[in-house]
Design an enzyme around this catalytic site. Structure first.
Site, PDB file in Angstrom:
ATOM      1  N   TYR A 126     -12.856  25.468  12.281  1.00 52.79           N
ATOM      2  CA  TYR A 126     -12.862  25.791  13.715  1.00 52.79           C
ATOM      3  C   TYR A 126     -11.718  26.723  14.105  1.00 52.79           C
ATOM      4  CZ  TYR A 126     -16.910  22.987  14.269  1.00 52.79           C
ATOM      5  OH  TYR A 126     -18.207  22.545  14.146  1.00 52.79           O
ATOM      6  N   ARG A 151     -13.064  30.089  13.464  1.00 53.61           N
ATOM      7  CA  ARG A 151     -14.019  30.519  14.499  1.00 53.61           C
ATOM      8  C   ARG A 151     -13.319  30.781  15.830  1.00 53.61           C
ATOM      9  NH1 ARG A 151     -18.755  26.506  14.237  1.00 53.61           N
ATOM     10  NH2 ARG A 151     -19.730  27.948  15.703  1.00 53.61           N
ATOM     11  N   ASP A 166     -18.440  29.961  21.997  1.00 51.84           N
ATOM     12  CA  ASP A 166     -17.454  31.034  21.818  1.00 51.84           C
ATOM     13  C   ASP A 166     -16.718  31.443  23.090  1.00 51.84           C
ATOM     14  OD1 ASP A 166     -20.337  33.186  21.401  1.00 51.84           O
ATOM     15  OD2 ASP A 166     -19.329  32.622  23.255  1.00 51.84           O
ATOM     16  N   HIS A 219     -23.124  22.648  24.019  1.00 54.51           N
ATOM     17  CA  HIS A 219     -22.551  22.277  22.718  1.00 54.51           C
ATOM     18  C   HIS A 219     -21.036  22.335  22.746  1.00 54.51           C
ATOM     19  CE1 HIS A 219     -26.587  23.461  20.581  1.00 54.51           C
ATOM     20  NE2 HIS A 219     -26.650  22.295  21.181  1.00 54.51           N
ATOM     21  N   CYS A 251      -2.790  15.256  20.165  1.00 52.63           N
ATOM     22  CA  CYS A 251      -3.054  15.061  21.596  1.00 52.63           C
ATOM     23  C   CYS A 251      -1.743  15.173  22.376  1.00 52.63           C
ATOM     24  CB  CYS A 251      -3.643  13.661  21.802  1.00 52.63           C
ATOM     25  SG  CYS A 251      -3.730  13.136  23.519  1.00 52.63           S
ATOM     26  N   CYS A 305      -1.097  11.402  23.921  1.00 47.67           N
ATOM     27  CA  CYS A 305      -0.737  10.189  23.144  1.00 47.67           C
ATOM     28  C   CYS A 305      -0.279  10.503  21.724  1.00 47.67           C
ATOM     29  CB  CYS A 305      -1.917   9.217  23.109  1.00 47.67           C
ATOM     30  SG  CYS A 305      -3.212   9.712  21.946  1.00 47.67           S
ATOM     31  N   GLY A 341     -31.800  35.013  22.276  1.00 52.45           N
ATOM     32  CA  GLY A 341     -31.016  34.974  21.037  1.00 52.45           C
ATOM     33  C   GLY A 341     -30.876  33.591  20.443  1.00 52.45           C
ATOM     34  N   SER A 368     -32.905  30.706  17.683  1.00 49.25           N
ATOM     35  CA  SER A 368     -34.028  30.460  16.755  1.00 49.25           C
ATOM     36  C   SER A 368     -34.814  29.227  17.208  1.00 49.25           C
ATOM     37  CB  SER A 368     -33.469  30.233  15.345  1.00 49.25           C
ATOM     38  OG  SER A 368     -32.634  29.071  15.347  1.00 49.25           O
TER      39      SER A 368
HETATM   40  C1  BV8 Z   1     -28.635  15.134  18.971  1.00 49.34           C
HETATM   41  C2  BV8 Z   1     -21.732  23.285  17.945  1.00 49.34           C
HETATM   42  C3  BV8 Z   1     -28.961  12.828  19.289  1.00 49.34           C
HETATM   43  C4  BV8 Z   1     -20.969  23.101  16.674  1.00 49.34           C
HETATM   44  C5  BV8 Z   1     -24.083  23.022  17.359  1.00 49.34           C
HETATM   45  C6  BV8 Z   1     -32.927  15.719  11.332  1.00 49.34           C
HETATM   46  C7  BV8 Z   1     -31.767  15.211  10.777  1.00 49.34           C
HETATM   47  C8  BV8 Z   1     -30.575  15.141  11.515  1.00 49.34           C
HETATM   48  C9  BV8 Z   1     -30.544  15.555  12.837  1.00 49.34           C
HETATM   49  C10 BV8 Z   1     -31.706  16.062  13.355  1.00 49.34           C
HETATM   50  C11 BV8 Z   1     -32.885  16.143  12.632  1.00 49.34           C
HETATM   51  N1  BV8 Z   1     -33.831  16.678  13.447  1.00 49.34           N
HETATM   52  C12 BV8 Z   1     -33.295  16.948  14.650  1.00 49.34           C
HETATM   53  C13 BV8 Z   1     -32.014  16.562  14.607  1.00 49.34           C
HETATM   54  C14 BV8 Z   1     -31.091  16.643  15.706  1.00 49.34           C
HETATM   55  C15 BV8 Z   1     -30.139  17.812  15.510  1.00 49.34           C
HETATM   56  C16 BV8 Z   1     -30.883  19.075  15.154  1.00 49.34           C
HETATM   57  O1  BV8 Z   1     -31.516  19.670  15.993  1.00 49.34           O
HETATM   58  N2  BV8 Z   1     -30.802  19.474  13.866  1.00 49.34           N
HETATM   59  C17 BV8 Z   1     -31.515  20.667  13.456  1.00 49.34           C
HETATM   60  C18 BV8 Z   1     -30.637  21.521  12.566  1.00 49.34           C
HETATM   61  C19 BV8 Z   1     -32.789  20.197  12.743  1.00 49.34           C
HETATM   62  N3  BV8 Z   1     -29.555  17.962  16.809  1.00 49.34           N
HETATM   63  C20 BV8 Z   1     -28.445  17.295  17.077  1.00 49.34           C
HETATM   64  O2  BV8 Z   1     -27.842  16.597  16.274  1.00 49.34           O
HETATM   65  C21 BV8 Z   1     -27.994  17.385  18.511  1.00 49.34           C
HETATM   66  N4  BV8 Z   1     -27.717  16.071  18.978  1.00 49.34           N
HETATM   67  O3  BV8 Z   1     -29.783  15.297  18.653  1.00 49.34           O
HETATM   68  O4  BV8 Z   1     -28.119  13.943  19.347  1.00 49.34           O
HETATM   69  C22 BV8 Z   1     -28.256  11.771  20.018  1.00 49.34           C
HETATM   70  C23 BV8 Z   1     -28.818  11.266  21.197  1.00 49.34           C
HETATM   71  C24 BV8 Z   1     -28.160  10.262  21.865  1.00 49.34           C
HETATM   72  C25 BV8 Z   1     -26.925   9.775  21.399  1.00 49.34           C
HETATM   73  C26 BV8 Z   1     -26.357  10.317  20.234  1.00 49.34           C
HETATM   74  C27 BV8 Z   1     -27.014  11.316  19.533  1.00 49.34           C
HETATM   75  C28 BV8 Z   1     -26.699  18.185  18.610  1.00 49.34           C
HETATM   76  C29 BV8 Z   1     -26.944  19.591  18.190  1.00 49.34           C
HETATM   77  C30 BV8 Z   1     -25.685  20.407  18.467  1.00 49.34           C
HETATM   78  C31 BV8 Z   1     -25.069  20.804  17.158  1.00 49.34           C
HETATM   79  N5  BV8 Z   1     -23.983  21.740  17.422  1.00 49.34           N
HETATM   80  N6  BV8 Z   1     -23.061  23.829  17.630  1.00 49.34           N
HETATM   81  C32 BV8 Z   1     -20.719  24.406  15.985  1.00 49.34           C
HETATM   82  O5  BV8 Z   1     -21.230  25.455  16.407  1.00 49.34           O
HETATM   83  O6  BV8 Z   1     -19.965  24.351  14.989  1.00 49.34           O
HETATM   84  S1  BV8 Z   1     -25.581  23.708  16.966  1.00 49.34           S
HETATM   85  C33 BV8 Z   1     -25.437  25.340  16.485  1.00 49.34           C
HETATM   86  O7  BV8 Z   1     -26.776  25.806  16.365  1.00 49.34           O
HETATM   87  C34 BV8 Z   1     -24.838  26.300  17.477  1.00 49.34           C
HETATM   88  O8  BV8 Z   1     -24.536  25.729  18.740  1.00 49.34           O
HETATM   89  C35 BV8 Z   1     -25.967  27.316  17.681  1.00 49.34           C
HETATM   90  O9  BV8 Z   1     -25.910  27.988  18.866  1.00 49.34           O
HETATM   91  C36 BV8 Z   1     -27.065  26.393  17.607  1.00 49.34           C
HETATM   92  C37 BV8 Z   1     -28.444  26.815  17.618  1.00 49.34           C
HETATM   93  O10 BV8 Z   1     -28.615  27.926  16.775  1.00 49.34           O
HETATM   94  P1  BV8 Z   1     -28.956  29.329  17.446  1.00 49.34           P
HETATM   95  O11 BV8 Z   1     -28.067  29.538  18.601  1.00 49.34           O
HETATM   96  O12 BV8 Z   1     -30.412  29.402  17.705  1.00 49.34           O
HETATM   97  O13 BV8 Z   1     -28.492  30.291  16.319  1.00 49.34           O
HETATM   98  P2  BV8 Z   1     -29.370  30.837  15.095  1.00 49.34           P
HETATM   99  O14 BV8 Z   1     -28.451  31.578  14.186  1.00 49.34           O
HETATM  100  O15 BV8 Z   1     -30.219  29.723  14.555  1.00 49.34           O
HETATM  101  O16 BV8 Z   1     -30.386  31.883  15.757  1.00 49.34           O
HETATM  102  C38 BV8 Z   1     -29.889  33.082  16.301  1.00 49.34           C
HETATM  103  C39 BV8 Z   1     -31.100  33.796  16.861  1.00 49.34           C
HETATM  104  O17 BV8 Z   1     -30.646  35.003  17.470  1.00 49.34           O
HETATM  105  C40 BV8 Z   1     -32.092  34.210  15.789  1.00 49.34           C
HETATM  106  O18 BV8 Z   1     -33.397  33.868  16.247  1.00 49.34           O
HETATM  107  C41 BV8 Z   1     -31.920  35.730  15.680  1.00 49.34           C
HETATM  108  O19 BV8 Z   1     -33.151  36.373  15.401  1.00 49.34           O
HETATM  109  C42 BV8 Z   1     -31.493  36.074  17.084  1.00 49.34           C
HETATM  110  N7  BV8 Z   1     -30.668  37.291  17.213  1.00 49.34           N
HETATM  111  C43 BV8 Z   1     -29.715  37.757  16.374  1.00 49.34           C
HETATM  112  N8  BV8 Z   1     -29.161  38.878  16.917  1.00 49.34           N
HETATM  113  C44 BV8 Z   1     -29.763  39.081  18.106  1.00 49.34           C
HETATM  114  C45 BV8 Z   1     -30.728  38.082  18.311  1.00 49.34           C
HETATM  115  N9  BV8 Z   1     -31.514  38.030  19.408  1.00 49.34           N
HETATM  116  C46 BV8 Z   1     -31.344  38.997  20.337  1.00 49.34           C
HETATM  117  N10 BV8 Z   1     -30.427  39.981  20.232  1.00 49.34           N
HETATM  118  C47 BV8 Z   1     -29.623  40.068  19.143  1.00 49.34           C
HETATM  119  N11 BV8 Z   1     -28.724  41.063  19.066  1.00 49.34           N
HETATM  120 ZN    ZN Z   2      -4.635  11.033  23.090  1.00 53.28          ZN
END
Ligand code: BV8
Ligand code: ZN
Length: 283
Positions: A67, A70, A114, A135, A185, A188, A224, A226
């Site tokens: 992080y 990033r 970001d 997020h 922190c 604390c 932007g 997926s």
């Molecule tokens: C939750 C922060 C429940 C951290 C991120 C199976 C197993 C385990 C888990 C799961 C599962 N199935 C579903 C899940 C849930 C999981 C999930 O979805 N997993 C996926 C991978 C299958 N989701 C979670 O865990 C979420 N929480 O479900 O909690 C819960 C409920 C109650 C109580 C407790 C728990 C939490 C998800 C958040 C994770 N954190 N980010 C970090 O960044 O380090 S996610 C991460 O992916 C980023 O935030 C990112 O933004 C996000 C999504 O990806 P995209 O933004 O779409 O990025 P990507 O590269 O994929 O796509 C970019 C797109 O842009 C492409 O389409 C490309 O073509 C396009 N592009 C490129 N250039 C351009 C463009 N378009 C236009 N113009 C351009 N110039």
């Molecule tokens: Zn603290």
């Protein structure tokens, strides 16, 4: 399904509650690597080893280095015209009226951490103009013990992380930083963590988002992303099921795009600016 700007603008004229759902592609032109595309972040790093609570528990040193890397990339980046187009309509009532005269609300929900959408806003932007950061944010820190959270823009966030970004950039073996040298922190003294939502953690502002997506939105722009990460990946389907309009701005077709009303294939830093008719109006 249309990629006709005039038809898009005509539909936008009728919209009352407009949402923009953004993903990593919104920041690609600012030099922030996307996750799943070519050169994607997750391609180079195993997400389960880095963006989960278990990963942090196993090695806070490794996760903080990820992080920190990033943070430094995001700090050096600048908002691009797509960020600024969204910021303009989020913060200027007259600009919004010009392109969407029936609009009662215009809200960005971003998956990005970001901070670029915040930086694209004018300093005097009203609170309502702020994006919903579902997020979290790279520049927020959260205490692992007392829950104290604050924004922290220090570079590096702690001495021990100085220069470690190089190991991510050049794939050098990461350092092992002792717990006592990792960020603490201010309240604390316990270990803090990045204020982001990891996989398996609940996204932030979910009630507010559910209300906006389920009950209000009649026009969503998906910019932007997926649409592979849940729950963000289903917002467009919900709006569509409620007979709202869906416009996708992406450089490639993603899953189930055929359901969308508008698809603008191309870099959103060009297509979104053109579609919102704000060319030449971004300062
Ligand atoms: C939750 C922060 C429940 C951290 C991120 C199976 C197993 C385990 C888990 C799961 C599962 N199935 C579903 C899940 C849930 C999981 C999930 O979805 N997993 C996926 C991978 C299958 N989701 C979670 O865990 C979420 N929480 O479900 O909690 C819960 C409920 C109650 C109580 C407790 C728990 C939490 C998800 C958040 C994770 N954190 N980010 C970090 O960044 O380090 S996610 C991460 O992916 C980023 O935030 C990112 O933004 C996000 C999504 O990806 P995209 O933004 O779409 O990025 P990507 O590269 O994929 O796509 C970019 C797109 O842009 C492409 O389409 C490309 O073509 C396009 N592009 C490129 N250039 C351009 C463009 N378009 C236009 N113009 C351009 N110039
Ligand atoms: Zn603290």
């Amino acid at each position: 399904m249309s990629s006709d700007y005039a038809a898009f603008r005509a539909a936008l004229q009728q919209a009352k509650h407009i949402l923009v759902l953004a993903g990593a592609g919104l920041s690609a032109a600012s030099g922030i690597p996307t996750f799943r595309g070519a050169g994607g972040l997750w391609r180079n790093f195993d997400v389960t080893r880095l963006a989960t609570p278990e990963a942090f528990k196993e090695s806070p040193s490794r996760v903080w280095q990820f992080y920190h890397y990033r943070r430094e990339v995001a700090r050096a980046a600048k908002p691009n015209p797509a960020h600024r187009a969204i910021a303009l309509l989020s913060s200027s009532a007259e600009e919004l009226k010009r392109v969407a005269p029936s609009a009662l609300t215009f809200q960005l929900i971003t998956q990005n951490i970001d901070n670029l959408s915040n930086r694209a806003l004018p300093n005097d932007a009203p609170r309502l103009a702020l994006p919903i950061e579902m997020h979290g944010n790279l520049f927020r820190v959260k205490c692992t013990k007392c829950g104290f959270a604050e924004m922290n823009f220090e570079s590096p966030i702690c001495e021990a992380l100085t220069g470690t970004e190089a190991s991510f950039k050049n794939g050098e073996p990461e350092r092992e930083i002792e717990l006592k040298y990792l960020p603490k922190c201010r309240q604390c003294g316990s270990l803090t963590r990045p204020g982001v939502v990891w996989f398996g953690e609940e996204v932030e502002h979910l009630d507010d988002i559910d209300n906006k997506v389920e009950k209000q939105c009649d026009f969503i722009m998906v910019v932007g992303t997926s649409s592979q990460v849940m729950p963000a990946g289903i917002f467009a389907d919900i709006v569509r099921n409620n007979r709202g309009k869906v416009a996708v701005f992406n450089i490639e077709l993603t899953r189930a795009d055929k359901l969308k009303d508008f698809i603008f294939l191309g870099p959103c830093e060009e297509t979104l600016v053109k579609a919102l008719d704000v060319e030449g109006r971004l300062d």
